[in-house]
Scaffold this active site. Structure first.
Site, PDB file in Angstrom:
ATOM      1  N   CYS A 241      -8.192 -10.465   1.271  1.00 29.33           N
ATOM      2  CA  CYS A 241      -8.250 -10.012   2.663  1.00 29.33           C
ATOM      3  C   CYS A 241      -8.403 -11.181   3.618  1.00 29.33           C
ATOM      4  CB  CYS A 241      -9.402  -9.035   2.859  1.00 29.33           C
ATOM      5  SG  CYS A 241      -9.489  -8.507   4.581  1.00 29.33           S
TER       6      CYS A 241
ATOM      7  N   CYS B  39     -14.077  -1.155   6.163  1.00 35.29           N
ATOM      8  CA  CYS B  39     -13.105  -0.495   5.285  1.00 35.29           C
ATOM      9  C   CYS B  39     -13.735   0.370   4.191  1.00 35.29           C
ATOM     10  CB  CYS B  39     -12.165  -1.535   4.679  1.00 35.29           C
ATOM     11  SG  CYS B  39     -11.183  -2.392   5.913  1.00 35.29           S
TER      12      CYS B  39
ATOM     13  N   CYS C 143     -15.314  -2.743  -0.179  1.00 36.60           N
ATOM     14  CA  CYS C 143     -13.931  -3.036   0.209  1.00 36.60           C
ATOM     15  C   CYS C 143     -13.418  -4.235  -0.590  1.00 36.60           C
ATOM     16  CB  CYS C 143     -13.872  -3.344   1.696  1.00 36.60           C
ATOM     17  SG  CYS C 143     -14.572  -4.963   2.067  1.00 36.60           S
TER      18      CYS C 143
ATOM     19  N   LYS D  37      -6.012   8.066  11.876  1.00 42.07           N
ATOM     20  CA  LYS D  37      -6.384   8.556  10.548  1.00 42.07           C
ATOM     21  C   LYS D  37      -6.842  10.014  10.595  1.00 42.07           C
ATOM     22  CE  LYS D  37      -7.560   3.944   8.968  1.00 42.07           C
ATOM     23  NZ  LYS D  37      -8.574   3.030   8.411  1.00 42.07           N
TER      24      LYS D  37
ATOM     25  N   ARG E 140      -1.839   7.434   9.230  1.00 45.75           N
ATOM     26  CA  ARG E 140      -1.942   6.842   7.892  1.00 45.75           C
ATOM     27  C   ARG E 140      -2.062   7.938   6.835  1.00 45.75           C
ATOM     28  NH1 ARG E 140      -4.013   1.550   8.053  1.00 45.75           N
ATOM     29  NH2 ARG E 140      -3.258   0.488   9.912  1.00 45.75           N
TER      30      ARG E 140
ATOM     31  N   LYS F  81      -3.758   2.233  14.766  1.00 48.16           N
ATOM     32  CA  LYS F  81      -3.756   3.123  13.597  1.00 48.16           C
ATOM     33  C   LYS F  81      -4.409   4.469  13.928  1.00 48.16           C
ATOM     34  CE  LYS F  81      -6.202  -0.005  11.251  1.00 48.16           C
ATOM     35  NZ  LYS F  81      -7.153  -0.700  10.343  1.00 48.16           N
TER      36      LYS F  81
ATOM     37  N   CYS G 183     -16.659  -7.775   6.056  1.00 49.65           N
ATOM     38  CA  CYS G 183     -16.652  -8.062   7.496  1.00 49.65           C
ATOM     39  C   CYS G 183     -16.960  -6.753   8.225  1.00 49.65           C
ATOM     40  CB  CYS G 183     -15.299  -8.646   7.946  1.00 49.65           C
ATOM     41  SG  CYS G 183     -14.033  -7.421   8.313  1.00 49.65           S
TER      42      CYS G 183
ATOM     43  N   ARG H 161       0.835  -1.209   0.000  1.00 47.00           N
ATOM     44  CA  ARG H 161       0.000   0.000   0.000  1.00 47.00           C
ATOM     45  C   ARG H 161       0.867   1.256   0.000  1.00 47.00           C
ATOM     46  NH1 ARG H 161      -4.086   0.310   4.857  1.00 47.00           N
ATOM     47  NH2 ARG H 161      -5.103  -1.391   3.724  1.00 47.00           N
TER      48      ARG H 161
HETATM   49 FE1  SRM Z   1      -9.145  -1.440   6.186  1.00 46.68          FE
HETATM   50  C1  SRM Z   1      -7.827  -4.015   7.921  1.00 46.68           C
HETATM   51  C2  SRM Z   1      -8.276  -2.946   3.395  1.00 46.68           C
HETATM   52  C3  SRM Z   1      -9.777   1.416   4.637  1.00 46.68           C
HETATM   53  C4  SRM Z   1     -10.888  -0.316   8.975  1.00 46.68           C
HETATM   54  N1  SRM Z   1      -8.174  -3.168   5.812  1.00 46.68           N
HETATM   55  C5  SRM Z   1      -7.686  -4.072   6.711  1.00 46.68           C
HETATM   56  C6  SRM Z   1      -6.831  -5.126   5.984  1.00 46.68           C
HETATM   57  C7  SRM Z   1      -5.414  -4.657   5.996  1.00 46.68           C
HETATM   58  C8  SRM Z   1      -6.986  -6.558   6.496  1.00 46.68           C
HETATM   59  C9  SRM Z   1      -6.015  -7.048   7.537  1.00 46.68           C
HETATM   60  O1  SRM Z   1      -5.812  -6.392   8.576  1.00 46.68           O
HETATM   61  O2  SRM Z   1      -5.490  -8.151   7.331  1.00 46.68           O
HETATM   62  C10 SRM Z   1      -7.454  -5.038   4.565  1.00 46.68           C
HETATM   63  C11 SRM Z   1      -6.558  -5.462   3.395  1.00 46.68           C
HETATM   64  C12 SRM Z   1      -7.394  -6.116   2.335  1.00 46.68           C
HETATM   65  C13 SRM Z   1      -6.716  -6.296   1.041  1.00 46.68           C
HETATM   66  O3  SRM Z   1      -6.662  -7.433   0.540  1.00 46.68           O
HETATM   67  O4  SRM Z   1      -6.258  -5.324   0.471  1.00 46.68           O
HETATM   68  C14 SRM Z   1      -7.986  -3.623   4.560  1.00 46.68           C
HETATM   69  N2  SRM Z   1      -8.941  -0.847   4.378  1.00 46.68           N
HETATM   70  C15 SRM Z   1      -8.662  -1.635   3.313  1.00 46.68           C
HETATM   71  C16 SRM Z   1      -8.857  -0.896   2.000  1.00 46.68           C
HETATM   72  C17 SRM Z   1      -7.869  -1.308   0.922  1.00 46.68           C
HETATM   73  C18 SRM Z   1     -10.306  -1.113   1.538  1.00 46.68           C
HETATM   74  C19 SRM Z   1     -10.601  -0.694   0.134  1.00 46.68           C
HETATM   75  O5  SRM Z   1     -11.204  -1.527  -0.542  1.00 46.68           O
HETATM   76  O6  SRM Z   1     -10.308   0.412  -0.279  1.00 46.68           O
HETATM   77  C20 SRM Z   1      -8.712   0.546   2.504  1.00 46.68           C
HETATM   78  C21 SRM Z   1      -7.310   1.052   2.484  1.00 46.68           C
HETATM   79  C22 SRM Z   1      -7.252   2.467   2.941  1.00 46.68           C
HETATM   80  C23 SRM Z   1      -5.903   3.104   2.828  1.00 46.68           C
HETATM   81  O7  SRM Z   1      -5.537   3.422   1.715  1.00 46.68           O
HETATM   82  O8  SRM Z   1      -5.258   3.292   3.851  1.00 46.68           O
HETATM   83  C24 SRM Z   1      -9.178   0.402   3.947  1.00 46.68           C
HETATM   84  N3  SRM Z   1     -10.080   0.287   6.747  1.00 46.68           N
HETATM   85  C25 SRM Z   1     -10.324   1.315   5.888  1.00 46.68           C
HETATM   86  C26 SRM Z   1     -11.271   2.221   6.457  1.00 46.68           C
HETATM   87  C27 SRM Z   1     -11.835   3.470   5.775  1.00 46.68           C
HETATM   88  C28 SRM Z   1     -11.007   4.692   6.058  1.00 46.68           C
HETATM   89  O9  SRM Z   1      -9.947   4.604   6.659  1.00 46.68           O
HETATM   90  O10 SRM Z   1     -11.434   5.756   5.649  1.00 46.68           O
HETATM   91  C29 SRM Z   1     -11.612   1.709   7.696  1.00 46.68           C
HETATM   92  C30 SRM Z   1     -12.671   2.291   8.652  1.00 46.68           C
HETATM   93  C31 SRM Z   1     -12.217   3.512   9.351  1.00 46.68           C
HETATM   94  C32 SRM Z   1     -11.501   3.158  10.611  1.00 46.68           C
HETATM   95  O11 SRM Z   1     -10.305   2.909  10.546  1.00 46.68           O
HETATM   96  O12 SRM Z   1     -12.154   3.075  11.658  1.00 46.68           O
HETATM   97  C33 SRM Z   1     -10.845   0.498   7.874  1.00 46.68           C
HETATM   98  N4  SRM Z   1      -9.295  -2.040   8.202  1.00 46.68           N
HETATM   99  C34 SRM Z   1     -10.127  -1.464   9.126  1.00 46.68           C
HETATM  100  C35 SRM Z   1     -10.078  -2.256  10.332  1.00 46.68           C
HETATM  101  C36 SRM Z   1     -10.849  -1.977  11.644  1.00 46.68           C
HETATM  102  C37 SRM Z   1     -10.103  -1.025  12.505  1.00 46.68           C
HETATM  103  C38 SRM Z   1     -10.755  -0.851  13.849  1.00 46.68           C
HETATM  104  O13 SRM Z   1     -10.565   0.172  14.458  1.00 46.68           O
HETATM  105  O14 SRM Z   1     -11.418  -1.776  14.333  1.00 46.68           O
HETATM  106  C39 SRM Z   1      -9.194  -3.329  10.068  1.00 46.68           C
HETATM  107  C40 SRM Z   1      -8.809  -4.461  11.019  1.00 46.68           C
HETATM  108  C41 SRM Z   1      -7.804  -4.027  12.028  1.00 46.68           C
HETATM  109  O15 SRM Z   1      -7.201  -2.970  11.968  1.00 46.68           O
HETATM  110  O16 SRM Z   1      -7.613  -4.833  12.947  1.00 46.68           O
HETATM  111  C42 SRM Z   1      -8.747  -3.164   8.722  1.00 46.68           C
HETATM  112 FE1  SF4 Z   2     -11.185  -7.006   4.718  1.00 42.80          FE
HETATM  113 FE2  SF4 Z   2     -13.180  -6.538   6.380  1.00 42.80          FE
HETATM  114 FE3  SF4 Z   2     -11.674  -4.524   5.486  1.00 42.80          FE
HETATM  115 FE4  SF4 Z   2     -13.324  -5.699   3.864  1.00 42.80          FE
HETATM  116  S1  SF4 Z   2     -13.922  -4.583   5.710  1.00 42.80           S
HETATM  117  S2  SF4 Z   2     -11.165  -5.223   3.414  1.00 42.80           S
HETATM  118  S3  SF4 Z   2     -13.286  -7.781   4.525  1.00 42.80           S
HETATM  119  S4  SF4 Z   2     -10.983  -6.157   6.785  1.00 42.80           S
END
Ligand code: SRM
Ligand code: SF4
Length: 569
Positions: free
Chosen positions: A439, A482, A433, A214, A144, A212, A478, A75
């Protein structure tokens, strides 16, 4: 010796013992294995990369007794989603040469490569740095990618926001040399500068943040970066065409674990007004408050939203003022009241144009039906445009002269790319997502499933005369959120195998949380359930209220009744 302090989470020890994010990553890169060990995986996130395995391949291998097909997701960190056309071309080359031949534009305005083999990881990150981009702090317990309105506008306000995005990115960046040593310099010849002591990371310290972090920057009339979902949001306060300061929001976040009541999605809370002179130091103070007080024992409750929730906004603000060294003014009444997705043609104000191209779920690919990747490549090549990525996983070509407008459209048509103007409103305002197959946390499909759900919704919407209605439909595989589902008009969140929680009542403006409309909705009934909501909206809507406003006004129980009572299509 007994102590009341809760036991630190294992990730804290890994960070502490890592020599500022080095761990044994260097040794592992050199080893002829196809994957990294567990501790280094935590550290690699800070370097912008996750180890994954193709879950489709995993399933197939299970049947034949084979092992996991490991690869890395890489990323980038691209503040405000701004990238040169040369850089885009280089990334497109890289996804073909080192990745799985697709590229993902993320919900935070950046790019991901998937399918990079461990042996190609160093060359990939090295090449990214060679084109003046970086992956440092794209993931991990640090600040981030900072989101900011990607619209190219030749006015002072947008220029100021972009400048702040870049300055804040630098001010909140980790300082460790480990990144440079591991990926940029030559491991054979260049000297290592092993660091020790907290001064290396004056802002973060040796254990970085509890989780993290943001940041997003928005304009009141344009909340295209979803300010209420950020840990730290800045809403510009504009008077007579100039930014006089920012209303600071703290404690937004989406992730939740439905089985753990201690976790929940939260909208940011309005904390204080800061002047342009104060803004960077106040952001650093907020980060330091979270650094020193965030939960380091339980990663499920480590995001800043829980600290803000547990303390209350007054105590949180008082602490920030202590770290900042002065009291702050109260927020002005300015708040978000609009959302422009910047799709289609928009004037920049310098005689040139931008064209926002809707990229369904952010995935760039080529197949027989549509050569999206090739189209972007040729546009970058022939029109040399600067690219900007939106928080809705789409992209904007900028700096197009009036003479070049037709050419751009023709290039897209030549590659069978659906133009924004030909894309239905419901598709344009949807996002999903990644989820399966890469993922590791996905429970259900998302990116691969949403397009067919939208296919199923287009005709009923047209029949109901709602096809021009603007509302957001977001989907995640899930509950981690995201694609920011919990503040959308409608959302599908993967809950169990082939079953989704259907949320309703957020809104396109992003300043309200949705409620659970129905849980464990089987995949094959999802379209019907949503169409019934549309029918109720059509039949019982008041005036021109939006879908989310309607769902909120009637509430969950009534919505269920109205959905059954509304005339069937
Ligand atoms: Fe996310 C984890 C993909 C934006 C909340 N996110 C993940 C992981 C890295 C899975 C992992 O931990 O093993 C995913 C990788 C999947 C893959 O195959 O690429 C993943 N997140 C993404 C992306 C690529 C989704 C997309 O389709 O665009 C986004 C990348 C953003 C970036 O460029 O940095 C992405 N993730 C977000 C957002 C939206 C935002 O930031 O605006 C959120 C919700 C906002 C927030 O953070 O509260 C988000 N991702 C999470 C979470 C839950 C965090 C939490 O506080 O509980 C996880 C899981 C974790 O961190 O444990 C996670
Ligand atoms: Fe993976 Fe869940 Fe984030 Fe979708 S919402 S990319 S399934 S961690």
């Amino acid at each position: 010796m007994s102590t009341d302090a809760p036991k630190l989470s294992p990730v804290e020890t890994i960070k502490e013992e890592s020599q500022f994010l080095r761990g044994t990553i260097g040794e592992e890169i050199a080893a002829p294995t196809d994957h990294f060990n567990k501790d280094n995986l935590q550290l690699l996130k800070f370097h912008g990369t996750y180890q994954q395995d193709d879950r489709d391949a995993r399933l197939a291998a299970k049947k034949t007794g084979g092992g996991k097909a490991y690869s890395m997701m890489v990323r980038l960190r691209i503040p405000g989603g701004r990238i040169g056309s040369d850089q885009m071309l280089a990334m497109l080359d890289m996804c073909d040469e080192l990745g799985n031949a697709t590229m993902k534009i993320t919900t935070r305005q950046t790019i991901q490569l998937h399918g990079v083999l461990k042996s190609d990881l160093r060359p990939a990150i090295n090449r990214i740095n060679e084109i003046a981009l970086s992956t440092l702090a794209a993931c991990g317990d640090v600040n981030r990618n900072i989101m900011c309105c990607p619209a190219k506008r030749c006015d002072g306000v947008h220029a100021e926001l972009e400048k702040l995005t870049d300055e804040l990115t630098a001010a909140l960046a980790p300082n460790t040399q480990a990144y440079h040593e591991l990926w940029v310099t030559d491991p054979e010849t260049d000297e290592k500068t092993l660091e020790g002591g907290g001064v290396v990371e004056p802002l973060y310290g040796p254990t970085y943040l509890p989780r993290k972090f943001k940041v997003g920057i928005a304009l009141p009339e344009d909340n295209c970066i979803d300010i209420y979902t950020q840990d730290l949001g800045l809403i510009a306060v504009v008077r007579d065409g100039s930014i006089t300061g920012y209303n600071v929001l703290v404690g937004g976040g989406m992730g939740t674990t439905p089985s753990a009541a201690k976790t929940f999605p939260a909208l940011g809370k309005r904390m204080a007004f800061v002047t342009p002179e104060q803004v960077i130091e106040v952001c650093q103070a907020i980060l330091r408050v979270q650094r020193d007080n965030g939960n380091r024992a339980d990663r499920k409750r480590a995001r800043m939203k829980y600290l803000v929730h547990d303390w209350g906004i007054d105590r949180f603000r008082a602490e920030v003022e202590k770290y900042f060294g002065a009291s702050l003014a109260d927020c002005t009444p300015d708040d978000v009241h609009g959302f422009d997705d910047h799709m289609g043609w928009q004037e920049q104000g310098d005689g040139k144009w931008s064209y926002g191209l809707n990229i369904e779920n952010g995935r760039l690919y080529d197949n027989e039906k549509c050569q999206l990747k090739a189209a972007v490549r040729v546009v970058c090549h022939e029109l040399g445009t600067e690219i900007r990525m939106t928080g809705h996983q789409s992209l904007i070509f900028t700096d197009i002269s009036s003479d070049e407008k037709e050419k751009l459209i023709q290039l897209l048509k030549d590659h069978h790319v659906p133009l924004t103007e030909e894309t239905s409103t419901v598709r344009r305002w949807s996002m999903a997502c990644v989820a399966l197959p890469t993922c590791g946390l996905a429970i259900t499909e998302s990116e691969r499933r949403l397009p067919s759900i939208i296919d199923g919704l287009e005709e009923p919407l047209a029949k109901l005369g709602l096809d021009r209605e603007r509302f957001t439909i977001r989907m995640t595989g899930c509950p981690n959120g995201c694609a920011r589902p919990y503040n959308a008009d409608l959302a599908l969140v993967g809950k169990a195998k082939n079953k989704y929680t259907l949320f309703a009542g957020g809104g396109w403006l992003g300043n309200r949380l949705a409620y659970i409309y129905k849980d464990l909705v089987p995949d094959d009934t999802v379209v019907d359930e949503i169409v019934k909501i549309f029918s109720a909206f059509k039949a019982y809507r008041e005036g021109d209220e939006s879908l989310g406003d309607f769902c909120t006004r009637v509430g969950q129980e009534e919505l269920e009744k109205l959905a059954e009572a509304a005339p069937k299509l």
